[in-house]
Design a protein around this motif. Structure first.
Motif, PDB file in Angstrom:
ATOM      1  N   ALA A   1       0.833  -1.207   0.000  1.00  0.00           N
ATOM      2  CA  ALA A   1       0.000   0.000   0.000  1.00  0.00           C
ATOM      3  C   ALA A   1       0.864   1.251   0.000  1.00  0.00           C
ATOM      4  O   ALA A   1       0.628   2.201  -0.769  1.00  0.00           O
ATOM      5  CB  ALA A   1      -0.933  -0.005   1.210  1.00  0.00           C
ATOM      6  N   ALA A   2       1.902   1.262   0.863  1.00  0.00           N
ATOM      7  CA  ALA A   2       2.759   2.447   0.945  1.00  0.00           C
ATOM      8  C   ALA A   2       3.496   2.670  -0.373  1.00  0.00           C
ATOM      9  O   ALA A   2       3.637   3.806  -0.833  1.00  0.00           O
ATOM     10  CB  ALA A   2       3.755   2.291   2.102  1.00  0.00           C
TER      11      ALA A   2
ATOM     12  N   ARG B   1       3.653  10.592  -9.201  1.00  0.00           N
ATOM     13  CA  ARG B   1       2.959  11.087 -10.398  1.00  0.00           C
ATOM     14  C   ARG B   1       2.530  12.526 -10.203  1.00  0.00           C
ATOM     15  O   ARG B   1       2.596  13.335 -11.132  1.00  0.00           O
ATOM     16  CB  ARG B   1       1.729  10.212 -10.692  1.00  0.00           C
ATOM     17  CG  ARG B   1       2.102   8.839 -11.180  1.00  0.00           C
ATOM     18  CD  ARG B   1       0.894   7.958 -11.185  1.00  0.00           C
ATOM     19  NE  ARG B   1       0.066   8.207 -12.361  1.00  0.00           N
ATOM     20  CZ  ARG B   1      -0.249   7.258 -13.227  1.00  0.00           C
ATOM     21  NH1 ARG B   1       0.201   6.033 -13.044  1.00  0.00           N
ATOM     22  NH2 ARG B   1      -1.007   7.519 -14.252  1.00  0.00           N
ATOM     23  N   LEU B   2       2.075  12.834  -8.982  1.00  0.00           N
ATOM     24  CA  LEU B   2       1.698  14.223  -8.697  1.00  0.00           C
ATOM     25  C   LEU B   2       2.917  15.132  -8.848  1.00  0.00           C
ATOM     26  O   LEU B   2       2.848  16.187  -9.502  1.00  0.00           O
ATOM     27  CB  LEU B   2       1.147  14.336  -7.269  1.00  0.00           C
ATOM     28  CG  LEU B   2       0.927  15.773  -6.775  1.00  0.00           C
ATOM     29  CD1 LEU B   2      -0.245  16.415  -7.495  1.00  0.00           C
ATOM     30  CD2 LEU B   2       0.701  15.805  -5.267  1.00  0.00           C
TER      31      LEU B   2
ATOM     32  N   ILE C   1      -4.624   7.929 -10.127  1.00  0.00           N
ATOM     33  CA  ILE C   1      -4.370   7.746  -8.692  1.00  0.00           C
ATOM     34  C   ILE C   1      -3.622   8.931  -8.084  1.00  0.00           C
ATOM     35  O   ILE C   1      -3.592   9.072  -6.867  1.00  0.00           O
ATOM     36  CB  ILE C   1      -3.604   6.439  -8.382  1.00  0.00           C
ATOM     37  CG1 ILE C   1      -2.314   6.355  -9.188  1.00  0.00           C
ATOM     38  CG2 ILE C   1      -4.486   5.222  -8.590  1.00  0.00           C
ATOM     39  CD1 ILE C   1      -1.404   5.235  -8.689  1.00  0.00           C
ATOM     40  N   SER C   2      -3.046   9.807  -8.911  1.00  0.00           N
ATOM     41  CA  SER C   2      -2.353  10.957  -8.322  1.00  0.00           C
ATOM     42  C   SER C   2      -3.340  11.867  -7.583  1.00  0.00           C
ATOM     43  O   SER C   2      -2.932  12.689  -6.764  1.00  0.00           O
ATOM     44  CB  SER C   2      -1.592  11.738  -9.388  1.00  0.00           C
ATOM     45  OG  SER C   2      -2.487  12.325 -10.293  1.00  0.00           O
TER      46      SER C   2
ATOM     47  N   PHE D   1       6.700   7.871   1.612  1.00  0.00           N
ATOM     48  CA  PHE D   1       5.946   6.630   1.398  1.00  0.00           C
ATOM     49  C   PHE D   1       6.862   5.481   0.983  1.00  0.00           C
ATOM     50  O   PHE D   1       6.683   4.346   1.413  1.00  0.00           O
ATOM     51  CB  PHE D   1       4.823   6.834   0.385  1.00  0.00           C
ATOM     52  CG  PHE D   1       3.590   7.437   1.003  1.00  0.00           C
ATOM     53  CD1 PHE D   1       2.876   6.735   1.969  1.00  0.00           C
ATOM     54  CD2 PHE D   1       3.154   8.700   0.639  1.00  0.00           C
ATOM     55  CE1 PHE D   1       1.743   7.282   2.552  1.00  0.00           C
ATOM     56  CE2 PHE D   1       2.021   9.254   1.224  1.00  0.00           C
ATOM     57  CZ  PHE D   1       1.318   8.551   2.180  1.00  0.00           C
TER      58      PHE D   1
ATOM     59  N   VAL E   1       3.926   5.786  -5.429  1.00  0.00           N
ATOM     60  CA  VAL E   1       3.817   5.932  -6.886  1.00  0.00           C
ATOM     61  C   VAL E   1       2.813   7.044  -7.228  1.00  0.00           C
ATOM     62  O   VAL E   1       3.087   7.912  -8.070  1.00  0.00           O
ATOM     63  CB  VAL E   1       3.382   4.599  -7.540  1.00  0.00           C
ATOM     64  CG1 VAL E   1       3.036   4.799  -9.008  1.00  0.00           C
ATOM     65  CG2 VAL E   1       4.475   3.554  -7.381  1.00  0.00           C
ATOM     66  N   ALA E   2       1.675   7.036  -6.515  1.00  0.00           N
ATOM     67  CA  ALA E   2       0.664   8.075  -6.755  1.00  0.00           C
ATOM     68  C   ALA E   2       1.255   9.462  -6.496  1.00  0.00           C
ATOM     69  O   ALA E   2       1.051  10.402  -7.273  1.00  0.00           O
ATOM     70  CB  ALA E   2      -0.549   7.839  -5.863  1.00  0.00           C
ATOM     71  N   ALA E   3       2.021   9.575  -5.396  1.00  0.00           N
ATOM     72  CA  ALA E   3       2.615  10.863  -5.048  1.00  0.00           C
ATOM     73  C   ALA E   3       3.666  11.276  -6.075  1.00  0.00           C
ATOM     74  O   ALA E   3       3.787  12.452  -6.430  1.00  0.00           O
ATOM     75  CB  ALA E   3       3.220  10.795  -3.651  1.00  0.00           C
TER      76      ALA E   3
ATOM     77  N   MET F   1       2.477   1.852  -3.392  1.00  0.00           N
ATOM     78  CA  MET F   1       1.533   2.394  -4.373  1.00  0.00           C
ATOM     79  C   MET F   1       1.186   3.848  -4.078  1.00  0.00           C
ATOM     80  O   MET F   1       1.019   4.663  -4.992  1.00  0.00           O
ATOM     81  CB  MET F   1       0.252   1.541  -4.427  1.00  0.00           C
ATOM     82  CG  MET F   1       0.425   0.191  -5.097  1.00  0.00           C
ATOM     83  SD  MET F   1       1.295   0.253  -6.675  1.00  0.00           S
ATOM     84  CE  MET F   1       0.117   1.198  -7.667  1.00  0.00           C
ATOM     85  N   LEU F   2       1.076   4.184  -2.787  1.00  0.00           N
ATOM     86  CA  LEU F   2       0.838   5.583  -2.433  1.00  0.00           C
ATOM     87  C   LEU F   2       2.034   6.431  -2.859  1.00  0.00           C
ATOM     88  O   LEU F   2       1.877   7.566  -3.326  1.00  0.00           O
ATOM     89  CB  LEU F   2       0.585   5.723  -0.928  1.00  0.00           C
ATOM     90  CG  LEU F   2      -0.770   5.188  -0.447  1.00  0.00           C
ATOM     91  CD1 LEU F   2      -0.784   5.024   1.071  1.00  0.00           C
ATOM     92  CD2 LEU F   2      -1.906   6.112  -0.885  1.00  0.00           C
TER      93      LEU F   2
ATOM     94  N   LEU G   1       6.499  13.681  -0.111  1.00  0.00           N
ATOM     95  CA  LEU G   1       5.465  12.640  -0.033  1.00  0.00           C
ATOM     96  C   LEU G   1       5.931  11.302  -0.605  1.00  0.00           C
ATOM     97  O   LEU G   1       5.910  10.293   0.111  1.00  0.00           O
ATOM     98  CB  LEU G   1       4.169  13.117  -0.713  1.00  0.00           C
ATOM     99  CG  LEU G   1       3.398  14.228   0.019  1.00  0.00           C
ATOM    100  CD1 LEU G   1       2.268  14.770  -0.852  1.00  0.00           C
ATOM    101  CD2 LEU G   1       2.842  13.723   1.336  1.00  0.00           C
TER     102      LEU G   1
ATOM    103  N   ALA H   1      -2.870  11.775  -3.999  1.00  0.00           N
ATOM    104  CA  ALA H   1      -1.777  12.612  -3.523  1.00  0.00           C
ATOM    105  C   ALA H   1      -2.147  14.095  -3.550  1.00  0.00           C
ATOM    106  O   ALA H   1      -1.673  14.868  -2.717  1.00  0.00           O
ATOM    107  CB  ALA H   1      -0.532  12.358  -4.369  1.00  0.00           C
TER     108      ALA H   1
END
Lengths: 176, 420
Positions: A111-112, A121-122, B38-39, A150, A117-119, A114-115, A146, B42
């Motif tokens: 989970a961490a 991308r942001l 999914i971003s 993670f 990875v999401a961060a 993937m979070l 972030l 974030a």
């Protein structure tokens, strides 16, 4: 698992990397909190005595909180100090403990990650945008904490898994 | 398939998977399933850097840890003993309430104050079971008094004015202390405890001993209530004050220990903020999907009166309170409940006070109330005997909860008086 644990304990380099991240984060958290206290107080003095404030102080303090939160959370992982519900562990027979750790720590790491990875991308899309937040610091640079945090949470969860560490829900967090 | 995933996550949560990871994983899957990048999860996390209110959290937490690691608890007990009549049990209640208000609600009160108060209470002649119950209940007693962290966090999550909440908590918080005090006086009489009257010399010595700490509540609360300082500024002042007084004036804390205290306190802050960060994305998603509205519509099919709703809410929150700690309960449950409560005509400020009172009681509800385990660890008693010891306190607090729930004026009177 036992082999991996022995290898990890034996490897001085693995331990040094692990400790280096911890030391880096602790120094950063101490510096950030010192800045938060110092600038917060300075701001009050300026506002009441000189009737003006520092324009960058507010965004700086708000971002310091984001950084403290992210780094504090990542540090909390290595001490197994994350807030959880945990109703059943107490009832679990000792023989099932390793299975619980494998599932829970493993799922946390995934989970961490993937979070993270999401961060990431942001951060990447913000970087393309290139906005400056304050004092010449770009927004993406502020957000970079972030994914960093993670990914460290994921890394530490795996180390916890390999080392077979069990939390002590009461004692942990209450005494230094 | 997706339901299987959610059920697996809930099971993992009940076996101790960190709550942030559970919430984060659900948010990622929900967004991905809805075809959103999914971003976005974030993006919601980054909004943490947008709130001046959250700046108060690390500052108050740090100050609380400083107080807990200094000899402030000794001085507080001594001053309370000198100034408040009515036996040591009442003193313990008042001192614990003040200490909890200023240190958040991390269970630190029982650790810091319990060790001083338990032997003193026994020496005064109260029986051991009563003392254990009293100290276990006191561990979260000050929660409704400013500047407690749960009040601030509720204000942030429910988008309610924290200044209003600081006023609203005063009378209900006092009610809880008074109810338990009456019981304590009654038990003290029955045990033949005599209230000692401290000599004038002791009163002066106690006040002089804490002379540097006594002004703090007046400065902070006076500043907030008069509107001269914001909550964030109050937090900065408290942190600087605690640092200067405990480290440089009383020298209770050597400078070299500051690093460790910072690390410990910021791990707690990180633990709270990361749950908030992961929950923000998820609650945005649920609110977009109109989940609270669906709960409201469904409930309105069965429940018509605001008071029945509040009763159901109380039962629900007591269960939540004995499963989850106060911070995660606030972060996860409040965004979903507030729209429903508004639909039933409940004032969000009153709701906050009801919410926190419930969670406070949840701390000592068997089988998993956290205070019971902290007391068990601190006093070396089996948890079972603490269950028994805290039952009378639990019942009294439940009675007070009913009063707080069904007399909204108790919470809202001061807010309205101040023109809120």
């Amino acid at each position: 698992m036992a082999v991996a644990r022995a290898r990890l304990d034996g490897s001085r380099r693995a331990r040094r990397v692990y400790d280096a991240f911890g030391a880096l984060e602790v120094s950063a958290v101490v510096a950030l909190l010192a800045a938060l206290v110092g600038i917060g107080f300075l701001q009050i003095v300026l506002r009441n005595v000189a009737h003006r404030g520092l324009l960058w102080a507010d965004p700086l303090m708000r971002h310091a909180v984001l950084w403290i939160g992210a780094l504090g959370a990542s540090l909390a992982t290595s001490r197994l100090r994350h807030i959880n519900i945990d109703v059943f562990t107490r009832l679990l027979p000792a023989a099932l403990r390793p299975a619980r750790r494998a599932l829970v720590y493993g799922a946390t790491a995934v989970a961490a990650f993937m979070l993270g990875v999401a961060a990431l991308r942001l951060v990447a899309s913000e970087r393309a945008y290139g906005e400056i937040a304050f004092l010449g610091i770009a927004t993406w640079q502020l957000q970079a904490v972030l994914p960093f945090a993670f990914f460290l949470v994921a890394y530490r969860s795996i180390v916890n898994l390999i080392r077979g560490r069990e939390p002590d829900p009461v004692r942990e967090g209450l005494e230094p | 398939m997706i339901w299987l995933f959610f059920i697996a996550l809930v099971l993992l949560a009940l076996f101790g998977m960190p709550l942030f990871a559970v919430l984060g994983a659900i948010a990622l899957v929900a967004f991905h399933g809805a075809g959103i990048d999914i971003s976005s999860v974030a993006v919601a996390m980054y909004t943490l850097a947008g709130s001046p209110l959250l700046v108060a959290i690390p500052l108050f937490t740090f100050a609380g840890y400083l107080f807990a690691h200094s000899r402030a608890p000794d001085r507080l007990v001594r001053v309370s003993r000198a100034l408040f009549p009515g036996g040591l049990a009442v003193v313990a209640l008042v001192a614990c309430a003040i200490f909890t208000a200023f240190t958040g609600a991390s269970g630190v009160t029982i650790i810091a104050m319990g060790g001083l108060l338990l032997p003193a209470l026994e020496k005064s002649g109260y029986d051991r079971r009563f003392n254990l119950g009293l100290l276990t209940a006191s561990g979260s007693l000050g929660l409704l008094f400013p500047p407690s962290l749960p009040l601030i966090l509720y204000g942030y999550v429910a988008a309610v004015s924290v200044d209003d909440l600081f006023l609203a908590g005063l009378l209900p918080g006092t009610l809880l202390v008074v109810v338990l005090s009456i019981y304590a006086v009654h038990r003290g009489r029955r045990a033949g405890v005599r209230a000692q009257r401290p000599s004038l010399r002791e009163v002066l010595a106690a006040v002089r001993g804490a002379a540097w700490e006594i002004p703090l509540p007046f400065v902070v609360l006076g500043g907030i209530y008069s509107g001269t300082i914001t909550v964030m500024e109050a937090a900065a002042i408290t942190a600087v004050y605690a640092l200067v007084v405990e480290v440089f004036v009383y020298r209770d804390i050597p400078v070299r220990r500051l690093g460790a205290i910072t690390r410990e306190s910021m791990m707690l802050v990180g633990g709270i903020l990361i749950i908030l960060a992961c929950a923000l994305g998820l609650t945005n998603y649920l609110i977009d999907a109109e989940v609270p509205m669906q709960i409201l519509e469904w409930m309105q099919g069965y429940v018509t009166s605001k008071y029945t709703f509040l009763l159901i809410l109380n039962i629900f929150l007591l269960v939540v309170g004995c499963l989850m700690d106060i911070f995660s309960a606030l972060i996860v449950v409040v965004p979903l409940i507030v729209p429903v409560a508004l639909g039933f005509g409940v004032d969000p400020v009153h709701l906050g006070i009801v919410f926190l009172t419930n969670l406070e009681i949840g701390y000592l509800t068997p089988p998993v109330g956290l205070n019971l385990f902290i007391s068990s660890y601190r006093f070396g008693e089996p948890v079972i005997s603490l269950y028994r010891a805290s039952i009378p306190f639990l019942l009294l607090l439940l009675a007070a909860l009913l009063v707080i729930t069904y007399f909204p004026a108790l919470s809202l009177f001061l807010v309205r008086l101040a023109g809120g």
